[in-house]
Motif scaffolding. Structure first.
Motif, mmCIF file in Angstrom:
data_model
loop_
_atom_site.group_PDB
_atom_site.id
_atom_site.type_symbol
_atom_site.label_atom_id
_atom_site.label_comp_id
_atom_site.label_asym_id
_atom_site.label_seq_id
_atom_site.Cartn_x
_atom_site.Cartn_y
_atom_site.Cartn_z
ATOM 1 N N LEU A 116 0.839 -1.202 0.000
ATOM 2 C CA LEU A 116 0.000 0.000 0.000
ATOM 3 C C LEU A 116 0.875 1.255 0.000
ATOM 4 O O LEU A 116 0.552 2.243 -0.675
ATOM 5 C CB LEU A 116 -0.932 0.000 1.215
ATOM 6 C CG LEU A 116 -1.863 1.216 1.338
ATOM 7 C CD1 LEU A 116 -2.776 1.302 0.112
ATOM 8 C CD2 LEU A 116 -2.686 1.139 2.618
ATOM 9 N N ILE A 119 1.929 1.811 -3.470
ATOM 10 C CA ILE A 119 0.827 2.344 -4.284
ATOM 11 C C ILE A 119 0.772 3.861 -4.135
ATOM 12 O O ILE A 119 0.675 4.616 -5.118
ATOM 13 C CB ILE A 119 -0.516 1.712 -3.865
ATOM 14 C CG1 ILE A 119 -0.588 0.255 -4.330
ATOM 15 C CG2 ILE A 119 -1.696 2.508 -4.431
ATOM 16 C CD1 ILE A 119 -1.822 -0.485 -3.847
ATOM 17 N N LEU A 120 0.862 4.311 -2.889
ATOM 18 C CA LEU A 120 0.879 5.749 -2.627
ATOM 19 C C LEU A 120 2.074 6.419 -3.287
ATOM 20 O O LEU A 120 1.969 7.508 -3.866
ATOM 21 C CB LEU A 120 0.913 5.992 -1.116
ATOM 22 C CG LEU A 120 -0.408 5.762 -0.363
ATOM 23 C CD1 LEU A 120 -0.147 5.539 1.102
ATOM 24 C CD2 LEU A 120 -1.326 6.965 -0.556
ATOM 25 N N TRP A 317 -3.484 10.208 7.620
ATOM 26 C CA TRP A 317 -3.331 10.570 6.208
ATOM 27 C C TRP A 317 -2.650 11.920 6.009
ATOM 28 O O TRP A 317 -1.977 12.144 5.004
ATOM 29 C CB TRP A 317 -4.657 10.501 5.463
ATOM 30 C CG TRP A 317 -5.835 11.174 6.094
ATOM 31 C CD1 TRP A 317 -6.792 10.593 6.856
ATOM 32 C CD2 TRP A 317 -6.199 12.559 5.987
ATOM 33 N NE1 TRP A 317 -7.734 11.520 7.249
ATOM 34 C CE2 TRP A 317 -7.397 12.739 6.719
ATOM 35 C CE3 TRP A 317 -5.642 13.657 5.344
ATOM 36 C CZ2 TRP A 317 -8.036 13.974 6.837
ATOM 37 C CZ3 TRP A 317 -6.284 14.891 5.448
ATOM 38 C CH2 TRP A 317 -7.456 15.041 6.177
ATOM 39 N N ALA A 364 -5.067 8.239 -8.397
ATOM 40 C CA ALA A 364 -5.595 7.930 -7.065
ATOM 41 C C ALA A 364 -6.968 7.299 -7.173
ATOM 42 O O ALA A 364 -7.303 6.348 -6.451
ATOM 43 C CB ALA A 364 -5.650 9.209 -6.219
ATOM 44 N N VAL A 367 -7.392 3.487 -8.209
ATOM 45 C CA VAL A 367 -7.242 2.462 -7.166
ATOM 46 C C VAL A 367 -8.603 1.905 -6.771
ATOM 47 O O VAL A 367 -8.724 0.727 -6.405
ATOM 48 C CB VAL A 367 -6.501 3.060 -5.952
ATOM 49 C CG1 VAL A 367 -6.436 2.053 -4.809
ATOM 50 C CG2 VAL A 367 -5.098 3.507 -6.344
ATOM 51 N N ASP A 376 -8.319 1.161 2.619
ATOM 52 C CA ASP A 376 -7.023 1.529 2.044
ATOM 53 C C ASP A 376 -7.195 2.553 0.921
ATOM 54 O O ASP A 376 -6.385 3.474 0.776
ATOM 55 C CB ASP A 376 -6.312 0.282 1.509
ATOM 56 C CG ASP A 376 -5.805 -0.608 2.625
ATOM 57 O OD1 ASP A 376 -5.719 -0.128 3.764
ATOM 58 O OD2 ASP A 376 -5.510 -1.798 2.357
ATOM 59 N N PHE A 377 -8.260 2.399 0.129
ATOM 60 C CA PHE A 377 -8.527 3.367 -0.934
ATOM 61 C C PHE A 377 -8.785 4.754 -0.346
ATOM 62 O O PHE A 377 -8.320 5.768 -0.877
ATOM 63 C CB PHE A 377 -9.724 2.910 -1.765
ATOM 64 C CG PHE A 377 -10.277 3.973 -2.675
ATOM 65 C CD1 PHE A 377 -9.505 4.482 -3.717
ATOM 66 C CD2 PHE A 377 -11.559 4.474 -2.480
ATOM 67 C CE1 PHE A 377 -10.015 5.471 -4.552
ATOM 68 C CE2 PHE A 377 -12.064 5.451 -3.305
ATOM 69 C CZ PHE A 377 -11.297 5.957 -4.346
ATOM 70 N N VAL A 380 -5.570 6.286 0.526
ATOM 71 C CA VAL A 380 -4.892 6.753 -0.693
ATOM 72 C C VAL A 380 -5.437 8.107 -1.126
ATOM 73 O O VAL A 380 -4.684 9.044 -1.408
ATOM 74 C CB VAL A 380 -5.050 5.720 -1.834
ATOM 75 C CG1 VAL A 380 -4.604 6.317 -3.164
ATOM 76 C CG2 VAL A 380 -4.247 4.465 -1.534
ATOM 77 N N GLU A 384 -3.109 11.460 -0.924
ATOM 78 C CA GLU A 384 -2.728 12.085 -2.202
ATOM 79 C C GLU A 384 -3.323 13.484 -2.333
ATOM 80 O O GLU A 384 -2.722 14.365 -2.963
ATOM 81 C CB GLU A 384 -3.168 11.211 -3.380
ATOM 82 C CG GLU A 384 -2.532 9.833 -3.427
ATOM 83 C CD GLU A 384 -1.015 9.855 -3.593
ATOM 84 O OE1 GLU A 384 -0.456 10.922 -3.924
ATOM 85 O OE2 GLU A 384 -0.389 8.790 -3.387
#
Length: 527
Positions: A116, A119-120, A317, A364, A367, A376-377, A380, A384
């Protein structure tokens, strides 16, 4: 129908943003105005309902692809060929460095898995040249740094997308297949280049064959509409064709844009009317599309806070977003200093100039269409969003202290106004020296005074009412008026020629006014 209504609302917001920035809020970058307008749309129930849910693939194809195509058109192929080593260095090696550093840094926070975190990191790598221009509005970015920022932003979007797909497969499968990743990267990148160049060349040849037909070149009524339609459809066709065969549509449209830059340079006089129309449409389309990007960002920023569990724990976040931003800035700073051999000032400009915008925003949201968990999405999206906002805010503030200001626009506008009035006065004096029927003379002098801004709304209404009652001119009157306009424009050109010979420093102003005269003459002759 809903999509059409949504597009109308968002476009209207983007147009309002342009008008506000140009006429009222000069000191505020237009991106901030558009984000605020987007947030306002999302906060008002009626307008929020009118704007459909965000779709990343549609956004990439309809908004991002043409923007990248037109950005590519502003770049000469020779520059890309000359700087190909630096482009590969910035868009592969530096992007990988940002990916690795930001990924491990995000994982080190201790609140997410390694896949994860990467991914970010992948989403945080693409940059946006248009957004960079917005945060440096009124300031001068040195030519070298500006060139590298633009070249980087043209090609690093594809790198970010490929890295994101790799990280998502890691998240889903639990491992990375390095051989498959490298193969996919080469196939996607090289395939995108080939598709972009080949399809663009075919479309260019089709368009040029149309323009070189004698029946068209010698037809005074031909306005180039078929060729213009082909031109405007090019980025959409190439992007979706490339994506259909699983190569990089982003790289394909950029390469197509480079080819069209050369075509435009070598066909300016083949059909000047078509080139003029293409430039006007392209400028309008690009400005509105850039506005749409940040209007939609504002809409999404509000919407993601609704029914989002991550919003209740902002510390996570917020911190991850800051870590991603700092990781990218640090890598860009070190890389530009020690690999690109820039001085510290240039390195800071390059590091902070890597502003994130449309592509980061779209990636973003991609995802959500994968097997990534909902929580998790949401992480993200929020992280972001912090990254994008920081990449806009920090350079907006810092650049005010480290970059020189552009020449005083107020002083330039005063000089333009002074020379415009002087050249129009010469034209009016010349018209007063020749014989013209009173009505025709009043008409042309009114237009010339309007050219230098000496007519008010009251004058316009008076002339407007008179025009409504005025019968059509006969052929002789039309020819006489046309000859008088030509004489006036010729007088204006001669005045500007005299000024340019006296003072070379006035050449940019003279060129600007000369183009105004040419456009005015086109309007009169084609009326």
């Amino acid at each position: 129908m809903n999509l059409i209504l949504s597009a109308g609302v968002v476009i209207a917001a983007a147009v309002i943003g342009i008008m506000l920035q140009r006429h009222l809020l000069h000191a505020i970058p237009i991106n901030y105005i558009n984000v605020f307008l987007g947030m306002s749309l999302a906060l008002i129930p009626i307008s929020n309902h009118a704007v459909v849910a965000f779709h990343s693939e549609l956004f990439m194809g309809i908004v991002v692809a043409p923007l990248l195509f037109f950005e590519g058109m502003e770049t000469r192929f020779h520059l890309v060929a000359k700087k190909w080593k630096q482009i590969l260095s910035l868009t592969i090696i530096m992007v990988l460095a940002c990916y690795v550093v930001a990924g491990f840094a995000a994982h080190a926070v201790g609140i997410m898995s390694m896949p994860l975190a990467f991914i970010l990191a992948a989403i945080s790598t693409p940059t946006d040249a248009t957004a960079s221009d917005a945060v440096s509005d009124g300031l001068v970015i040195p030519k070298k740094e500006r060139t590298y920022l633009k070249l980087e932003s043209l090609f690093n979007d594809a790198s970010g997308l490929i890295l994101l797909n790799t990280a998502i497969l890691w998240y889903v499968n639990g491992y990375i297949n390095f051989t498959q990743t490298l193969t996919n990267f080469l196939y996607s990148a090289v395939g995108g280049v080939i598709v972009g160049f080949l399809v663009a060349m075919v479309l260019i040849l089709i368009r040029q064959s149309i323009l070189h037909m004698d029946s068209i070149r010698n037809n005074p009524s031909y306005n180039g509409t078929p060729a213009l339609v082909i031109f405007m459809a090019t980025p959409f066709f190439i992007y979706y064709l490339a994506e259909a065969i699983h190569v990089s549509g982003i790289i394909a449209v950029v390469c197509a844009g480079l080819m069209h830059n050369a075509e435009a340079e070598r066909s300016r006089l083949t059909n000047p009317r078509l080139i003029t129309n293409s430039n006007v449409v392209t400028e309008l389309f690009t400005e509105i599309m850039n506005g749409i990007v940040f209007v939609m960002l504002g809409v999404v920023l509000v919407r993601i806070t609704r029914h989002n569990e991550a919003i209740h724990s902002p510390g996570a976040w917020l911190f991850v977003g800051m870590v991603l931003y700092l990781g990218n800035v640090l890598v860009r700073l070190v890389y530009s200093k020690f690999v690109m051999k820039m001085d510290w000032h240039a390195s800071w400009v390059f590091a902070l100039g890597g502003v994130h915008g449309a592509v980061t925003f779209a990636l973003a949201y991609m995802v959500a269409e994968t097997a990534v968990k909902r929580t998790d999405f949401e992480m993200v999206l929020m992280a972001e969003a912090v990254l994008i906002i920081l990449s806009l805010l920090v350079p907006t503030i810092v650049f005010r202290f480290i970059l020189p200001k552009e020449a005083d626009t107020h002083e330039i506008q005063q000089k333009i106004n002074y020379f415009r009035k002087a050249m129009v006065k010469h034209a009016i004096d010349r018209i007063n020296q020749i014989y013209l029927p009173d009505e025709l003379k009043r008409q042309i002098i009114f237009d010339l005074r309007a050219q230098m801004g000496q007519t008010t709304l009251r004058h316009f209404i008076y002339a407007f009412r008179k025009t409504l009652r005025q019968p059509d001119m006969n052929a002789a009157e039309t020819n006489t008026l046309e000859m008088a306009y030509r004489l006036a424009f010729q007088e204006e050109r001669e005045y500007l020629s005299t000024i340019s010979q006296q003072e070379e420093r006035f050449m940019p102003i003279v060129s600007h006014l000369y183009s105004e005269i040419l456009m005015a003459e086109i309007v009169i002759l084609e009326d």
